[in-house]
Enzyme design. Sequence first.
Site, short mmCIF file in Angstrom:
data_model
loop_
_atom_site.label_atom_id
_atom_site.label_comp_id
_atom_site.label_asym_id
_atom_site.label_seq_id
_atom_site.Cartn_x
_atom_site.Cartn_y
_atom_site.Cartn_z
N GLU A 121 -9.16 -52.86 30.80
CA GLU A 121 -9.96 -51.88 30.48
C GLU A 121 -9.09 -51.26 29.18
OE1 GLU A 121 -12.21 -47.54 31.79
OE2 GLU A 121 -10.52 -48.63 33.18
N TYR A 122 -7.72 -51.01 29.47
CA TYR A 122 -6.90 -50.44 28.56
C TYR A 122 -6.89 -51.39 27.09
CZ TYR A 122 -2.16 -49.54 26.09
OH TYR A 122 -1.48 -49.26 25.21
N LEU A 123 -6.81 -52.68 27.40
CA LEU A 123 -6.76 -53.53 26.39
C LEU A 123 -7.76 -53.54 25.56
CD1 LEU A 123 -4.30 -56.27 27.80
CD2 LEU A 123 -3.74 -54.81 26.21
#
Length: 209
Positions: A121-123
């Site tokens: 999700e962060y990437l």
Amino acid sequence: MENILVAGANGTTGRKIVHLLNTSQYFKPFAMVRKKEQIEQFKNQGIGTVLADLEDDISHATIGMDKVIFAAGSGGKKVVAVDQDGAKKLIDASIQSKVKKFVMLSSLGAENPNEAEDLKEYLQAKHNADEYLKKSNLTYTIVRPGSLTDEKGTGTIKLEKKLMEKGFISREDVAQTLVRSLHDDAAVNQTFEIIEGNELIGKALDKVS
């Protein structure tokens, strides 16, 4: 001297960036902070501040700024609101203010977030912000470091447009790379990846400039 807005100035890497800028003969830092109580620490060092929250309206933040470094992060808590949409808002504000260069602190793995084993999700949020910047008319540099450490910086890195390996890198060396990327002739409209290595940062940047 050019006025540089640092988003995420109160973070661990952000504070190192601000310190480097504050000792530079080319740049004058302005720390973008979210809370009024964060202003004092920068004020005490003679550093200007801009009060702006990436989750709110930040259209005022870039007024009078020559260049921007985006080094903000939600620490995994609000990746869409901060890492993605906050970055997009600052890019929009930079376009309005005719900012000359936007330097983005991204992450190794942001090129293909679907291939990541964790932090997907962060990437994905970083990927979306990077793509938004590339499609804007701003001059940019996107820096994608490996896993950040608090080790002392060495002044040397390994830099490639696409690294074939994962790795670590000190926050100090990342900060140094971001600040050097601010120069007009450094890594113009380039995206690259960095981990610890043996090449001097300036020399490594020449490869993509």
